[in-house]
Design a protein around this motif. Structure first.
Motif, mmCIF file in Angstrom:
data_model
loop_
_atom_site.group_PDB
_atom_site.id
_atom_site.type_symbol
_atom_site.label_atom_id
_atom_site.label_comp_id
_atom_site.label_asym_id
_atom_site.label_seq_id
_atom_site.Cartn_x
_atom_site.Cartn_y
_atom_site.Cartn_z
ATOM 1 N N ASP A 1 94.257 43.529 23.605
ATOM 2 C CA ASP A 1 92.973 44.103 24.065
ATOM 3 C C ASP A 1 92.002 43.004 24.481
ATOM 4 O O ASP A 1 91.444 43.018 25.576
ATOM 5 N N GLY B 1 78.562 46.355 19.535
ATOM 6 C CA GLY B 1 79.702 46.954 18.856
ATOM 7 C C GLY B 1 80.399 45.956 17.957
ATOM 8 O O GLY B 1 80.297 44.726 18.156
ATOM 9 N N ALA B 2 81.095 46.495 16.955
ATOM 10 C CA ALA B 2 81.822 45.639 16.011
ATOM 11 C C ALA B 2 83.086 46.333 15.534
ATOM 12 O O ALA B 2 83.625 46.018 14.481
ATOM 13 N N GLY B 3 83.567 47.306 16.322
ATOM 14 C CA GLY B 3 84.823 47.994 15.993
ATOM 15 C C GLY B 3 86.014 47.204 16.509
ATOM 16 O O GLY B 3 85.918 45.998 16.778
ATOM 17 N N ALA C 1 85.574 45.450 19.990
ATOM 18 C CA ALA C 1 84.619 44.341 19.899
ATOM 19 C C ALA C 1 85.225 43.143 19.169
ATOM 20 O O ALA C 1 85.071 41.989 19.587
ATOM 21 N N ARG D 1 75.216 48.969 15.141
ATOM 22 C CA ARG D 1 74.445 49.981 14.405
ATOM 23 C C ARG D 1 74.642 49.822 12.903
ATOM 24 O O ARG D 1 73.687 49.756 12.141
ATOM 25 N N SER D 2 75.898 49.721 12.465
ATOM 26 C CA SER D 2 76.126 49.604 11.022
ATOM 27 C C SER D 2 76.203 48.133 10.623
ATOM 28 O O SER D 2 76.795 47.312 11.312
ATOM 29 N N TRP E 1 71.202 46.890 15.156
ATOM 30 C CA TRP E 1 70.767 47.568 16.384
ATOM 31 C C TRP E 1 69.790 48.677 16.032
ATOM 32 O O TRP E 1 70.184 49.751 15.592
ATOM 33 N N ALA F 1 80.951 47.004 23.908
ATOM 34 C CA ALA F 1 82.256 47.278 23.287
ATOM 35 C C ALA F 1 82.109 48.399 22.264
ATOM 36 O O ALA F 1 82.866 48.473 21.303
ATOM 37 N N SER G 1 81.763 52.775 21.736
ATOM 38 C CA SER G 1 82.343 53.932 22.433
ATOM 39 C C SER G 1 81.281 54.710 23.204
ATOM 40 O O SER G 1 81.575 55.781 23.755
ATOM 41 N N ILE G 2 80.057 54.180 23.278
ATOM 42 C CA ILE G 2 78.997 54.882 24.019
ATOM 43 C C ILE G 2 79.360 54.898 25.501
ATOM 44 O O ILE G 2 79.592 53.846 26.100
ATOM 45 N N ILE H 1 84.437 50.723 28.445
ATOM 46 C CA ILE H 1 84.753 52.144 28.670
ATOM 47 C C ILE H 1 85.582 52.311 29.943
ATOM 48 O O ILE H 1 85.182 51.867 31.018
ATOM 49 N N GLU H 2 86.734 52.965 29.765
ATOM 50 C CA GLU H 2 87.637 53.126 30.911
ATOM 51 C C GLU H 2 87.480 54.472 31.597
ATOM 52 O O GLU H 2 87.892 54.627 32.750
ATOM 53 N N GLY I 1 85.837 48.937 32.483
ATOM 54 C CA GLY I 1 86.907 48.941 31.480
ATOM 55 C C GLY I 1 88.306 49.092 32.066
ATOM 56 O O GLY I 1 89.295 48.889 31.350
ATOM 57 N N LEU J 1 91.950 47.367 30.707
ATOM 58 C CA LEU J 1 93.114 48.194 30.359
ATOM 59 C C LEU J 1 94.344 47.791 31.182
ATOM 60 O O LEU J 1 95.454 47.692 30.650
ATOM 61 N N GLN K 1 95.537 44.342 29.836
ATOM 62 C CA GLN K 1 96.282 44.349 28.561
ATOM 63 C C GLN K 1 97.695 44.874 28.803
ATOM 64 O O GLN K 1 98.644 44.429 28.164
HETATM 65 P P1 NDP Z 1 85.766 51.813 16.923
HETATM 66 O O1 NDP Z 1 85.617 53.214 16.420
HETATM 67 O O2 NDP Z 1 86.558 50.834 16.147
HETATM 68 O O3 NDP Z 1 84.269 51.182 17.112
HETATM 69 C C1 NDP Z 1 83.260 51.894 17.750
HETATM 70 C C2 NDP Z 1 82.014 51.026 17.877
HETATM 71 O O4 NDP Z 1 81.031 51.749 18.612
HETATM 72 C C3 NDP Z 1 81.378 50.641 16.553
HETATM 73 O O5 NDP Z 1 80.797 49.370 16.655
HETATM 74 C C4 NDP Z 1 80.301 51.720 16.401
HETATM 75 O O6 NDP Z 1 79.221 51.309 15.585
HETATM 76 C C5 NDP Z 1 79.840 51.846 17.828
HETATM 77 N N1 NDP Z 1 79.191 53.116 18.134
HETATM 78 C C6 NDP Z 1 79.805 54.316 18.317
HETATM 79 N N2 NDP Z 1 78.882 55.253 18.605
HETATM 80 C C7 NDP Z 1 77.672 54.633 18.596
HETATM 81 C C8 NDP Z 1 76.342 55.078 18.813
HETATM 82 N N3 NDP Z 1 76.061 56.342 19.115
HETATM 83 N N4 NDP Z 1 75.328 54.170 18.732
HETATM 84 C C9 NDP Z 1 75.604 52.877 18.441
HETATM 85 N N5 NDP Z 1 76.873 52.385 18.203
HETATM 86 C C10 NDP Z 1 77.865 53.271 18.288
HETATM 87 O O7 NDP Z 1 86.309 51.963 18.393
HETATM 88 P P2 NDP Z 1 87.070 50.845 19.259
HETATM 89 O O8 NDP Z 1 86.375 49.554 19.092
HETATM 90 O O9 NDP Z 1 88.521 50.908 19.001
HETATM 91 O O10 NDP Z 1 86.850 51.410 20.739
HETATM 92 C C11 NDP Z 1 85.547 51.408 21.343
HETATM 93 C C12 NDP Z 1 85.700 51.832 22.782
HETATM 94 O O11 NDP Z 1 86.439 50.835 23.467
HETATM 95 C C13 NDP Z 1 86.506 53.130 22.958
HETATM 96 O O12 NDP Z 1 85.615 54.149 23.329
HETATM 97 C C14 NDP Z 1 87.490 52.866 24.071
HETATM 98 O O13 NDP Z 1 87.194 53.712 25.171
HETATM 99 C C15 NDP Z 1 87.199 51.430 24.477
HETATM 100 N N6 NDP Z 1 88.418 50.637 24.618
HETATM 101 C C16 NDP Z 1 88.751 50.251 25.881
HETATM 102 C C17 NDP Z 1 89.868 49.476 26.093
HETATM 103 C C18 NDP Z 1 90.206 49.061 27.480
HETATM 104 O O14 NDP Z 1 91.277 48.470 27.671
HETATM 105 N N7 NDP Z 1 89.346 49.324 28.466
HETATM 106 C C19 NDP Z 1 90.752 49.067 24.989
HETATM 107 C C20 NDP Z 1 90.288 49.503 23.685
HETATM 108 C C21 NDP Z 1 89.174 50.265 23.533
HETATM 109 P P3 NDP Z 1 79.266 51.498 13.972
HETATM 110 O O15 NDP Z 1 80.005 50.309 13.432
HETATM 111 O O16 NDP Z 1 77.831 51.520 13.602
HETATM 112 O O17 NDP Z 1 79.970 52.789 13.705
#
Ligand code: NDP
Length: 284
Positions: A109, A132-134, A137, A157-158, A182, A198, A200-201, A227-228, A249, A253, A256
């Protein structure tokens, strides 16, 4: 397991819990067809409790490797023989590769994102603001840190995930990184070079907006969105309107996927063929 060429196709695929990988199947299979490779990419729906059996099954069937998506990215590690450098730092795997009969976990990724970014700039020495930190990110941050980004500000956010990522970047990769909680509209420092969404917004919602002070965007900044679907997010549109260079995005994709095909087969597949198939698969 033998590397002897056989009549049946070489197998790779995706272990996930839903059909979200279908556009990716179209993209991978288009690459195999274009390069006349006798390979198949199979979407496999694997519930978490069956992951160990599924990995054993893939080994028994002679798979060359497989992608895995949430929720398997961390749990799959215990079933592998080793990890690539960045996957080890991230503690997450999205691509398993059979190398000399060992199953090695990689993370493509962040590498896919990096390849897109490198088409516009060399991230070495650059200041990055990462929303983002998921999983996405983390993957991006680790790759950027490993190629010498100057500073990564993690805005999340978290608190727990955000500060956790900043501390991984500092302690495991030795890069200057800070976490910012944030709250309200984030104001970019004028010295920021690269801005990345990074989170999912924006997924399936072209009108969704990041809490970002758009007046702090400068023409000199590169703005990227993971976002793709839809690829033209509000952030991309707003940044373009302010004269920034942008990355959507789709590029991440496709890249990768290119890296995965190359890991599994040694072939460097045609990016345009894969991009077209992916867009068709996404209905775009
Ligand atoms: P995760 O669920 O692991 O992380 C989601 C992140 O988004 C967290 O940091 C979360 O914050 C934050 N978030 C979600 N909603 C909100 C909101 N309303 N306000 C503020 N922060 C928010 O998801 P991934 O990291 O796995 O995926 C994220 C996005 O990346 C996906 O939507 C996917 O579409 C995209 N993606 C694209 C790829 C590509 O190749 N183009 C590959 C992989 C993913 P918190 O920690 O506070 O919950």
């Amino acid at each position: 397991m033998s590397d002897t060429p056989h009549f049946l196709p070489e197998l790779v695929g995706s272990m996930s819990t839903g059909a979200a990988g279908n556009p990716t199947v179209a993209m991978m299979e288009a690459a195999f067809a274009h390069h006349k490779m006798h390979w198949r990419y199979i979407n496999m729906e694997i519930p978490p409790a069956s992951l160990a059996d599924a990995v054993l099954g893939a080994k028994a069937l002679g798979f060359r490797g497989f992608n895995c998506s949430l929720p398997h990215k961390i749990n799959v590690i215990q079933h592998l023989d080793g990890l690539g450098e960045s996957a080890a730092v991230m503690g997450a795997v999205n691509c398993v590769v059979r190398r000399s009969n060992q199953w090695i976990g990689e993370n493509t990724d962040g590498k896919g994102f990096l390849r897109s970014l490198q088409s516009l700039t060399d991230p070495a020495g650059k200041s990055v603001v990462l929303f983002g930190a998921g999983g996405a990110a983390r993957a991006i941050a680790v790759e950027l840190a490993m190629v010498g980004a100057k500073k990564i500000t993690v805005v999340n956010r978290s608190q727990d995930r955000g500060s956790g990522l900043a501390s991984v970047l500092q302690t495991k990769v030795g890069i200057d990184s800070e976490f910012v909680r944030w709250q309200g509209e984030y104001v970019l420092h004028p010295t920021t070079d690269i801005v990345i969404n990074a989170t999912s917004i924006g997924l399936y919602d072209a009108d969704a907006r990041l809490a970002l002070d758009l007046n702090s965007l400068r023409q000199s900044m590169i703005v990227a969105d993971v976002i793709e679907n839809p690829p033209r997010t509000s952030l991309i549109g707003d940044a373009e309107a302010r004269g920034c260079r942008v990355l959507d995005g789709i590029g991440m994709l496709v890249n990768q996927g290119i890296i995965a095909v190359n890991y599994w087969s040694g072939v460097e597949p045609d990016a345009e063929v894969m991009r077209r198939a992916l867009l068709r698969g996404l209905g775009l």
